[in-house]
Design an enzyme around this catalytic site. Structure first.
Site, mmCIF file in Angstrom:
data_model
loop_
_atom_site.group_PDB
_atom_site.id
_atom_site.type_symbol
_atom_site.label_atom_id
_atom_site.label_comp_id
_atom_site.label_asym_id
_atom_site.label_seq_id
_atom_site.Cartn_x
_atom_site.Cartn_y
_atom_site.Cartn_z
ATOM 1 N N THR A 122 -39.447 -24.814 118.810
ATOM 2 C CA THR A 122 -38.411 -25.833 118.574
ATOM 3 C C THR A 122 -37.693 -25.590 117.249
ATOM 4 O O THR A 122 -37.094 -26.508 116.687
ATOM 5 C CB THR A 122 -39.032 -27.243 118.575
ATOM 6 N N PHE A 162 -28.126 -24.201 115.742
ATOM 7 C CA PHE A 162 -28.851 -23.844 114.527
ATOM 8 C C PHE A 162 -30.032 -22.917 114.785
ATOM 9 O O PHE A 162 -30.207 -21.912 114.082
ATOM 10 C CB PHE A 162 -29.344 -25.107 113.808
HETATM 11 O O1 RIB Z 1 -29.850 -27.633 116.599
HETATM 12 C C1 RIB Z 1 -30.963 -28.490 116.720
HETATM 13 C C2 RIB Z 1 -32.221 -27.796 116.310
HETATM 14 O O2 RIB Z 1 -32.128 -27.408 114.939
HETATM 15 C C3 RIB Z 1 -33.462 -28.706 116.387
HETATM 16 O O3 RIB Z 1 -34.583 -27.936 116.682
HETATM 17 C C4 RIB Z 1 -33.564 -29.265 115.009
HETATM 18 O O4 RIB Z 1 -34.911 -29.624 114.663
HETATM 19 C C5 RIB Z 1 -33.131 -28.091 114.183
HETATM 20 O O5 RIB Z 1 -34.249 -27.242 114.027
HETATM 21 CA CA CA Z 2 -36.515 -27.986 115.196
#
Ligand code: RIB
Ligand code: CA
Length: 310
Positions: A122, A162
């Protein structure tokens, strides 16, 4: 009675990572947690993972991982999660250290000892890519990879989300690994918003965990609502990667070919999803989650929090 999906969550807590850990701890067989630099530096994400596991009374193995991407420079997301990576709540001090600083060794050894574990990243995919490179047999031993990342649009740029943008080379290795891959990108995660009404369900639960998580949701949502057009709450991204395995019936998905841009001056970190309806389309390598029953999914999140709030 079907057995719970076995999983290792690789995370960069991160507000939504914290919720993903709570959901995994209750609805999955959480075999272990590994941390990666992403939303914040590795010391912060590891500290935050320790705190979350403490708050739910979990003693699952926790191993610290990569402190920087494979090639790209370290880049974080304090503008979303705050300098600590988990701003917005009065958090307890962590009670225990990480079990090691060798997340990749933990992933490889655990997946060799027990077949059929899902890897659920994640955050940036650095640890997962390093594990796949360190152990070529890993791809055949795991059940698959269910990740949060990517999408048909970006949030770190117009093209790149991201987690993928932070380590595009690692993401490319993961998307090319050739076995079961589920992608929960922004197309689905933006449909799961922590609206005020939903956060109120968390805040109504008894105990400190629910109060802390409600505060974290409030902080996260305030950032999202202030930075986005037409959002009523924070996009609860990371739990989607867990719920894809524990509650697949809540999602609408389709198989596509997905590849990561690692050279584009303007599109670095983009997940190029082949949605073409013609014979030249590429052979699918990824199950893309496109939609979710948001109310039901958030109720599952509330149920997980409630389970640790008695
Ligand atoms: O773009 C969203 C992701 O980037 C999620 O995993 C958030 O926790 C950040 O890591
Ligand atoms: Ca994350």
């Amino acid at each position: 009675m079907t057995s719970l999906p076995k999983m290792i969550v690789d995370c960069d807590p991160g507000h939504d990572d914290a919720i993903a850990l709570v959901v995994a701890a209750h609805f999955a067989d959480l075999v272990g947690v590994t941390t990666v630099a992403g939303n914040a530096p590795i010391t912060a994400t590891t500290r935050n993972a320790r705190i979350v596991l403490d708050m739910i009374g979990s003693s699952v193995p926790l191993h610290q991982g990569a402190q920087r991407p494979l090639v790209a420079p370290p880049r974080h997301a304090a503008y979303v999660h705050g300098e600590s990576g988990l701003d917005g709540a009065d958090l307890p001090e962590p009670s225990r250290p990480a079990d090691s600083q060798n997340a990749v060794d933990f992933i490889v050894e655990t997946c060799r000892a027990t077949e059929g574990i899902w890897l659920v990243p994640t955050g940036p995919l650095t640890n997962i890519a390093l594990a796949l490179r360190a152990a070529p047999d890993l791809a055949d031993r795991i059940a698959g990879i269910s990740l949060m990342g990517g999408g048909s649009f970006g949030n770190r740029s117009a093209a790149a989300e991201f987690n993928i943008w932070a380590d595009p080379e690692a993401a490319s290795i993961v998307f090319d690994y050739g076995k079961r891959l589920i992608m929960s990108g922004l197309d689905v995660t933006h449909r799961l918003q922590a609206t005020p009404e939903r956060i109120a369900k968390v805040r109504a639960l008894p105990g400190r965990l629910a109060a802390v998580l409600a505060d974290l949701f409030d902080f996260f949502s305030q950032v999202y609502v202030s930075r986005h057009d037409n959002m009523r709450g924070g996009a609860v991204h990371d739990p989607c990667a867990v719920l894809a395995l524990t509650h697949p019936q809540l999602f609408t998905c389709k198989d596509h070919h997905v590849v990561v841009e690692t050279h584009g001056e303007l599109t670095m970190g983009m997940t190029l999803i082949d949605q073409r309806g013609l014979v030249e389309r590429e052979t699918p390598n990824c199950t893309v989650q496109w939609d979710v029953d948001a109310e039901a999914a958030f109720n599952v999140i509330v149920a997980a929090i409630a389970a640790f709030s008695k």
